[in-house]
Scaffold this motif. Structure first.
Motif, mmCIF file in Angstrom:
data_model
loop_
_atom_site.group_PDB
_atom_site.id
_atom_site.type_symbol
_atom_site.label_atom_id
_atom_site.label_comp_id
_atom_site.label_asym_id
_atom_site.label_seq_id
_atom_site.Cartn_x
_atom_site.Cartn_y
_atom_site.Cartn_z
ATOM 1 N N LEU A 144 -22.403 -41.677 -4.066
ATOM 2 C CA LEU A 144 -23.740 -40.844 -4.552
ATOM 3 C C LEU A 144 -23.596 -40.414 -5.978
ATOM 4 O O LEU A 144 -24.487 -40.428 -6.688
ATOM 5 C CB LEU A 144 -23.778 -39.696 -3.601
ATOM 6 N N SER A 189 -24.893 -44.572 1.357
ATOM 7 C CA SER A 189 -24.526 -43.199 0.977
ATOM 8 C C SER A 189 -23.740 -42.528 1.904
ATOM 9 O O SER A 189 -23.309 -41.532 1.656
ATOM 10 C CB SER A 189 -25.840 -42.499 0.922
ATOM 11 N N SER A 217 -24.077 -43.244 -8.275
ATOM 12 C CA SER A 217 -25.429 -43.570 -8.359
ATOM 13 C C SER A 217 -26.311 -42.613 -9.197
ATOM 14 O O SER A 217 -27.337 -43.236 -10.013
ATOM 15 C CB SER A 217 -25.959 -43.591 -7.011
ATOM 16 N N PHE A 235 -31.427 -43.648 -1.694
ATOM 17 C CA PHE A 235 -29.972 -44.016 -2.366
ATOM 18 C C PHE A 235 -29.348 -45.129 -1.479
ATOM 19 O O PHE A 235 -28.505 -45.369 -1.932
ATOM 20 C CB PHE A 235 -29.065 -42.866 -2.609
ATOM 21 N N LYS A 242 -30.385 -41.618 2.695
ATOM 22 C CA LYS A 242 -30.302 -43.176 2.785
ATOM 23 C C LYS A 242 -31.574 -43.987 2.372
ATOM 24 O O LYS A 242 -31.622 -44.961 2.069
ATOM 25 C CB LYS A 242 -30.256 -43.217 4.461
#
Ligand code: ATP
Length: 208
Positions: free
Chosen positions: A74, A62, A77, A58, A55
């Motif tokens: 995720l 997430s 990303s 990202f 967390k």
């Protein structure tokens, strides 16, 4: 209390080499198996310390409001971003290493297996007593993957292959090689290595 000294053995191999198939044979012989890649995925959803770090790095997105991992977010990303890929790996790998250590401490078999696709590439092979590489020609591996996972594109398969060391290099680094091409029987190869590992583990117990 004395530290558990169960012998740790890695089993690896490129995509489609058959490492999971081979691992199942060891498992039938009574050898406990730690599936590092699956366990990493599990930890992402269940390890409170790892969840906090994910967390932080990202974003809260997430995980969903109910705490479920937002895998799609995720994956998006980190996709195609080597710095973010490196970051997520640097968070997950120590969590897996710690989890593996506590799993090993519970085992009482003569030896255990740690199955992972990237044992050599990540350097985690250095923590293992011996390593087995499951080897098969690239062409056969690709055919097997296309049969097993028809949803995968050739590009996706090639992207994974590009992140793995070539088979020849892994064979040189490994203590044991299992050849899983079409004309080689797996069970006799596994039995031979199993007996060698049992002997080695007995020797280690005597030396200790
Ligand atoms: P991945 O890295 O993608 O997890 P893997 O190395 O674990 O792959 P497996 O899943 O064990 O590979 O094998 C890939 C596919 O090939 C599976 O469908 C499996 O049943 C098949 N396969 C493995 N070994 C053989 C063999 N000797 N003969 C025929 N099919 C095989």
């Amino acid at each position: 209390m004395s530290k558990n000294t169960v012998m740790t053995v890695g089993i690896t191999g490129g995509i489609g080499s058959g490492k999971t198939t081979v691992t199942k044979i060891f498992s039938i012989l009574g050898i406990p198996v730690y599936y590092a890649d699956d366990r990493g995925k599990w930890l992402l959803s269940n390890d409170p310390e790892l969840i906090v770090k994910i967390k932080e790095n990202f974003g809260e997105e997430s995980y969903s409001a109910s705490g479920e991992l937002n895998r799609q977010y995720l994956a998006k990303s980190v996709f195609g971003d080597p710095v973010k890929t490196e970051k997520i790996n640097s968070l997950v790998h120590p969590a897996v290493a710690k989890d593996f250590e506590s799993w090993v401490s519970l085992q009482t078999a003569p030896y255990i297996l740690k199955e992972a696709a990237l044992l050599f590439e990540t350097g985690s092979y250095k923590q293992l007593r011996k390593v087995i590489n499951v080897s098969a020609p690239l062409k056969i591996r690709i055919t097997r993957i296309r049969l097993r996972d028809p949803q995968r594109t050739e590009q996706q398969i090639n992207d994974i292959i590009d992140k793995q060391l070539p088979d020849e290099e892994k064979n040189e680094m490994a203590d044991f090689v299992i050849k899983n091409s079409e004309n080689k029987l797996l069970i006799p190869q596994v039995l031979k290595i199993h007996h060698a590992l049992l002997e080695l583990s007995e020797q280690i117990q005597i030396d200790n």
